[in-house]
Design an enzyme around this catalytic site. Sequence first.
Site, PDB file in Angstrom:
ATOM      1  N   SER A  86       0.842  -1.204   0.000  1.00  0.00           N
ATOM      2  CA  SER A  86       0.000   0.000   0.000  1.00  0.00           C
ATOM      3  C   SER A  86       0.877   1.255   0.000  1.00  0.00           C
ATOM      4  O   SER A  86       1.671   1.444  -0.903  1.00  0.00           O
ATOM      5  CB  SER A  86      -0.973  -0.045   1.177  1.00  0.00           C
ATOM      6  OG  SER A  86      -1.898   1.021   1.116  1.00  0.00           O
ATOM      7  N   HIS A 190      -8.220   1.330  -0.968  1.00  0.00           N
ATOM      8  CA  HIS A 190      -8.094   0.391  -2.088  1.00  0.00           C
ATOM      9  C   HIS A 190      -9.460  -0.129  -2.558  1.00  0.00           C
ATOM     10  O   HIS A 190      -9.604  -1.295  -2.907  1.00  0.00           O
ATOM     11  CB  HIS A 190      -7.146  -0.763  -1.725  1.00  0.00           C
ATOM     12  CG  HIS A 190      -5.780  -0.273  -1.369  1.00  0.00           C
ATOM     13  ND1 HIS A 190      -4.927   0.285  -2.300  1.00  0.00           N
ATOM     14  CD2 HIS A 190      -5.130  -0.195  -0.173  1.00  0.00           C
ATOM     15  CE1 HIS A 190      -3.809   0.659  -1.694  1.00  0.00           C
ATOM     16  NE2 HIS A 190      -3.915   0.386  -0.415  1.00  0.00           N
TER      17      HIS A 190
END
Length: 304
Positions: A86, A190
């Site tokens: 991430s 996300h």
Amino acid sequence: MLVLVAPGQGSQTPGFLTEWLELPGAADRVAAWSDAIGLDLARYGTKADADEIRDTAVAQPLLVAAGLLSASALGDIAPGAVAGHSVGEITAAALSGVLDDAAALSLVRKRGLAMADAAAITETGMAALLGGDPEVTVPHLEKLGLTPANINGGGQIVAAGTMEQIAALEADKPEGVRRVVPLKVAGAFHTHHMGPAVETLAEAAKALAPADPKVAYVSNKDGRAVASGAEVLERLVGQVANPVRWDLCMETFEELGVTALLELCPGGTLTGLAKRALPGVKTLALKTPADLDAARELVAEHAA
């Protein structure tokens, strides 16, 4: 072959930067970064409580700064590949030479603010699923309107969506899932909920001049090693609204011939995943400066 990895949001803990700032030159370096992005990284990394550093706009720059600081303490090393989970992808972009440190910190500051703004539009969250088979779990999540936002390997999946959808998941777990554990994050990262942040980052990226990576850069999007700096930057922008496929990243590490995996500060999560998915690969989490000697030994044995 050594793979250098950077952890993502949720790995930070109160005071985790304290000992790192005692290293020669570290406090000055962090002070310069803080001035450049308008955020007191030293205070947040040493004195802030858990709630303060859970704030997306704070956590993300803090994690990238910690990753860069711990990597620099290792000295010049030559990993065979780099990757980040991430927000850790921005750390990896700097480690591979795609962005310089200043550009990485500037981008992650804008990323954190944009994702915090996007998260404020709708009350959303994330939850880790313990146990279960991905082939059963993923369709179940989609039936509930949730996104499998992190597919981390070893059966570990993190679901994301509205708080109502998370509550429905807790009440109706997929077959084989033992527990649903809500995560201390500010929103459904996300997923499509981060769409507004993609637009903001795309605009910010226009001011950057990425270089091609000097080592293999393994992307969260599909686990592929990306050779173009422009494509790395494009993927960094789009990835905030797309699932993290760490399982595919680890498959690529294996294909590249990984023999050791070193996780930068504040390490632990990714080494844990690697121990399960990459048996026989040596792992080390660089949590404090006390781990540096062991990390240097690992580097000496496995780096190019």
